[in-house]
Design a protein around this motif. Structure first.
Motif, PDB file in Angstrom:
ATOM      1  N   ILE B  94       0.839  -1.209   0.000  1.00 24.58           N
ATOM      2  CA  ILE B  94       0.000   0.000   0.000  1.00 24.58           C
ATOM      3  C   ILE B  94       0.870   1.253   0.000  1.00 24.58           C
ATOM      4  N   ARG B  95       1.950   1.217   0.756  1.00 24.21           N
ATOM      5  CA  ARG B  95       2.868   2.365   0.750  1.00 24.21           C
ATOM      6  C   ARG B  95       3.437   2.596  -0.646  1.00 24.21           C
ATOM      7  N   THR B  96       3.815   1.504  -1.318  1.00 22.76           N
ATOM      8  CA  THR B  96       4.382   1.645  -2.662  1.00 22.76           C
ATOM      9  C   THR B  96       3.361   2.253  -3.615  1.00 22.76           C
ATOM     10  N   ILE B  97       2.103   1.791  -3.502  1.00 23.05           N
ATOM     11  CA  ILE B  97       1.073   2.301  -4.414  1.00 23.05           C
ATOM     12  C   ILE B  97       0.889   3.806  -4.220  1.00 23.05           C
ATOM     13  N   ASN B 151       0.837   6.708   6.387  1.00 21.94           N
ATOM     14  CA  ASN B 151       1.764   5.913   7.186  1.00 21.94           C
ATOM     15  C   ASN B 151       1.555   6.093   8.681  1.00 21.94           C
ATOM     16  N   ILE B 152       1.634   4.987   9.415  1.00 21.65           N
ATOM     17  CA  ILE B 152       1.787   5.043  10.859  1.00 21.65           C
ATOM     18  C   ILE B 152       2.887   4.043  11.228  1.00 21.65           C
ATOM     19  N   ILE B 153       3.397   4.139  12.427  1.00 21.91           N
ATOM     20  CA  ILE B 153       4.519   3.269  12.787  1.00 21.91           C
ATOM     21  C   ILE B 153       4.057   1.821  12.764  1.00 21.91           C
ATOM     22  N   GLY B 154       4.734   0.987  11.984  1.00 21.76           N
ATOM     23  CA  GLY B 154       4.386  -0.430  11.906  1.00 21.76           C
ATOM     24  C   GLY B 154       3.469  -0.796  10.758  1.00 21.76           C
ATOM     25  N   GLY B 155       3.029   0.171   9.968  1.00 24.42           N
ATOM     26  CA  GLY B 155       2.138  -0.188   8.867  1.00 24.42           C
ATOM     27  C   GLY B 155       1.452   1.003   8.256  1.00 24.42           C
ATOM     28  N   VAL B 156       0.232   0.788   7.792  1.00 26.11           N
ATOM     29  CA  VAL B 156      -0.537   1.874   7.195  1.00 26.11           C
ATOM     30  C   VAL B 156      -1.883   2.003   7.894  1.00 26.11           C
ATOM     31  N   ARG B 157      -2.547   3.112   7.587  1.00 25.52           N
ATOM     32  CA  ARG B 157      -3.767   3.490   8.270  1.00 25.52           C
ATOM     33  C   ARG B 157      -5.001   2.806   7.677  1.00 25.52           C
ATOM     34  N   ARG B 269       0.306  -0.727 -11.164  1.00 24.99           N
ATOM     35  CA  ARG B 269      -0.519  -1.863 -11.601  1.00 24.99           C
ATOM     36  C   ARG B 269       0.038  -3.181 -11.099  1.00 24.99           C
ATOM     37  N   GLN B 270       1.381  -3.316 -11.162  1.00 21.15           N
ATOM     38  CA  GLN B 270       1.993  -4.557 -10.634  1.00 21.15           C
ATOM     39  C   GLN B 270       1.728  -4.691  -9.142  1.00 21.15           C
ATOM     40  N   ALA B 271       1.875  -3.580  -8.416  1.00 23.28           N
ATOM     41  CA  ALA B 271       1.676  -3.631  -6.969  1.00 23.28           C
ATOM     42  C   ALA B 271       0.231  -3.981  -6.631  1.00 23.28           C
ATOM     43  N   LEU B 272      -0.710  -3.471  -7.449  1.00 26.10           N
ATOM     44  CA  LEU B 272      -2.125  -3.761  -7.177  1.00 26.10           C
ATOM     45  C   LEU B 272      -2.425  -5.256  -7.318  1.00 26.10           C
ATOM     46  N   THR B 273      -1.731  -5.934  -8.263  1.00 24.66           N
ATOM     47  CA  THR B 273      -1.985  -7.377  -8.437  1.00 24.66           C
ATOM     48  C   THR B 273      -1.431  -8.185  -7.261  1.00 24.66           C
ATOM     49  N   LEU B 274      -0.461  -7.615  -6.531  1.00 19.82           N
ATOM     50  CA  LEU B 274       0.172  -8.367  -5.436  1.00 19.82           C
ATOM     51  C   LEU B 274      -0.650  -8.373  -4.155  1.00 19.82           C
ATOM     52  N   ILE B 275      -1.710  -7.528  -4.104  1.00 17.66           N
ATOM     53  CA  ILE B 275      -2.463  -7.408  -2.853  1.00 17.66           C
ATOM     54  C   ILE B 275      -3.220  -8.696  -2.541  1.00 17.66           C
ATOM     55  N   LYS B 276      -2.951  -9.218  -1.341  1.00 21.99           N
ATOM     56  CA  LYS B 276      -3.680 -10.390  -0.844  1.00 21.99           C
ATOM     57  C   LYS B 276      -4.220 -10.039   0.538  1.00 21.99           C
ATOM     58  N   PRO B 277      -5.305 -10.717   0.977  1.00 21.08           N
ATOM     59  CA  PRO B 277      -5.831 -10.404   2.308  1.00 21.08           C
ATOM     60  C   PRO B 277      -4.766 -10.607   3.385  1.00 21.08           C
ATOM     61  N   GLY B 278      -4.757  -9.745   4.366  1.00 19.23           N
ATOM     62  CA  GLY B 278      -3.750  -9.876   5.427  1.00 19.23           C
ATOM     63  C   GLY B 278      -3.736  -8.664   6.314  1.00 19.23           C
TER      64      GLY B 278
END
Lengths: 157, 381
Positions: B94-97, B151-157, B269-278
């Motif tokens: 998500i940060r990359t996108i 961004n927040i510490i440890g991940g995204v919002r 577009r490449q980053a969007l295809t990599l998204i999996k639940p988590g």
């Protein structure tokens, strides 16, 4: 625009009417950044762009304060730019409307404790319209400018 | 010494931000340049030292409105190095996108400003019309058009649900055609070529000597890109090429930025295809020790470096920021001197200076320590 007309024709009853009409229909804007983060400035550009297009209210962003009717200011005023801001304010001919845009100009926002900030804006020059937001959306900017035009029309009377 | 001095700024129609240039002319030709900044200086590094780590991320996001997520990603990465936290893969994606979408807005904005400087306002309007597709996607993902604060510490919002991916992909598809049109426009239009080809030359040697970064370096044939050298976030898994040009003039810089837009679209577009639940965040324990960290990212304008030193409190002991524009301003002399006065706005714009990023105070003095008052600093020009 109307300053040019007044210069040509002189003062009089008809001129007063032209004055009022022109100010309502074509308020020109001078935009100045007093040390903000540029977020507001690019939203002003976005508000000029085809999607929002505030030029349909007759507004044009001009490069010189002497052509302007509306002074649109962003940013928490920093100490070095304070005197320049006052200079620019004095160079804009009367009647003028000052619009403070963004949290920084309203209350210095997140930069409240920074040592080189001496805002908010209304401590330094009188402000007529406030547009809150960090940064405000183009819709909010258009709303603020329309309110500014109303203030301008009252000042002409 | 010189015929005349022309002050350029701090309030100048060609400048969106306040900066003061003194141009020394002989006839129409620029012979020397003097540069004065400080109109944007607020004292952010000092203010950061008095702020909580978790709050200061939002402060770094407001250093610059155009590369907001570059600043906050870089700072958050530094904090995560201090805390030794590994962030979840989804947060990295998500940060990359957001990062790449921001690069798109920045480059489109820059192209529009270039059009505006050379008096080609149609290009400005076109760029800003296409830019809305990116801003809509960013608003969808982060909730804000500018200054995303993802961004927040440890991940995204915020998470990206599947239906959002479809909408963003659709927007990117439309945008790609539009950028394609812009590219043909720039390559074929005689007006743009006349104003930019051969203006503001920097050769490869100068780039290496002056340590220039970002699109300015790449336009002179130096393939320097932090996304490739540092492999932060998920750039190692993604397929992209570093765009370079040989000529090093304003036109080459325009081409580099336009082609980087295609790369950004591909990357997103490449980053969007990599998204999996988590998970989108690993919440770390906020216990700091005495440590230092350096974090680097490739902001839209080039290499951005944060140095953070922590102590046992939850406030940073020192934050030092080195922005890409600071590096690129070193070549101002090379770019402006020898050109006509009318070409100054174009060459200046082609460097894409972002001064609200840049205004830091550094006092270089030899010898003993001394105390400098704020008034003294304001006195310097």
């Amino acid at each position: 625009m109307f300053h040019a007309i007044v210069d040509c024709v002189g003062d009089g009853l008809i001129v007063d009417k032209i004055k009022k009409y022109c100010l309502k229909k074509s308020p020109w804007i001078f935009h100045f950044c007093t040390g903000g983060c540029n977020g507001c400035d690019i939203e002003i550009l976005a508000a000029m762009s085809p999607k929002y297009d505030f030029e349909r209210f007759g507004c044009l962003v001009k490069g010189s304060p002497r052509h302007a009717d509306i002074f649109l200011i962003t940013g928490p005023v920093n100490k070095k730019i304070k005197s320049r801001l006052v200079n620019l304010y004095n160079q804009i001919p009367e009647p003028k409307v000052v619009i403070a845009m963004g949290s920084c100009a309203l209350s210095t926002g997140i930069f409240q404790k920074a040592y080189n900030v001496c805002g908010p804006l209304d401590k330094i020059i009188p402000v007529d319209v406030y547009i809150p937001g960090c940064p405000p959306k183009p819709e909010a900017i258009i709303d603020g400018i329309v309110k500014g035009i109303e203030v301008l029309a009252k000042k002409v009377k | 010494m010189h015929d005349m001095m022309i002050p350029f700024g701090p309030a100048h129609p060609a400048l969106p931000e306040p900066v003061h240039l003194k141009l020394f002319l002989e006839g129409e030709e620029v012979k020397d340049v003097d540069f004065s900044v400080g109109y944007n200086h607020k004292g952010i590094e000092r203010t950061l030292e008095e702020m909580d780590f978790s709050k200061s991320i939002f402060m770094t996001g407001r250093i610059c409105g155009i590369c907001s997520s570059a600043h906050s990603t870089c700072f958050t990465q530094g904090i995560e190095k201090l805390l030794d936290v590994e962030i979840p893969q989804k947060a990295k994606i998500i940060r990359t996108i957001v990062f790449e979408l921001e690069r798109l807005t920045s480059h489109l904005l820059w192209l529009g400003m270039l059009g505006h400087e050379i008096g080609f306002d149609t290009l400005f309007m076109l760029c800003f019309r296409e830019r809305e597709y990116v801003l809509d996607s960013l608003e969808l993902i982060t909730g804000k058009r500018i200054v995303h604060d993802i961004n927040i510490i440890g991940g995204v919002r915020r998470d990206i649900p599947p239906e959002m991916i479809k909408k963003v992909n659709k927007n990117l598809g439309i945008l790609k055609d539009k950028v394609d049109y812009l590219q043909t426009l720039i390559k074929k239009d005689p007006l743009i070529k006349k104003r930019t080809v051969g203006i503001g030359n920097i050769d490869k040697d100068d780039v290496e000597k002056l340590c220039l970064v970002g699109p300015v370096a790449r336009a002179s044939g130096v393939p320097y890109d932090i996304r490739r050298t540092d492999k932060y976030l998920i750039y190692d898994d993604l397929n992209f090429k570093i765009v370079t040009q040989k000529d090093g003039d304003s036109f080459a810089r325009a081409i580099v930025r336009v082609q980087e837009m295609f790369e950004s679209i591909r990357l997103t577009r490449q980053a969007l295809t990599l998204i999996k639940p988590g998970l989108i965040r690993n919440k770390p324990a906020m216990t700091f020790t005495e440590k230092e960290a350096i974090s680097r990212v490739e902001a839209p304008r080039g290499e951005l470096i944060y140095y953070i030193r922590s102590n046992t409190t939850n406030k940073p002991a020192r934050v030092k920021i080195r922005t890409p524009t600071y590096a690129n301003l070193m070549c101002l002399n090379k770019v402006l001197v020898g050109n006509n006065l009318a070409d100054v706005p174009v060459s200046l714009a082609s460097l894409d200076p972002c001064l609200c990023c840049t205004d830091r105070v550094t006092v270089v003095r030899e010898g003993k320590e001394e105390i400098i008052k704020l008034e003294d600093l304001h006195g310097h020009h």
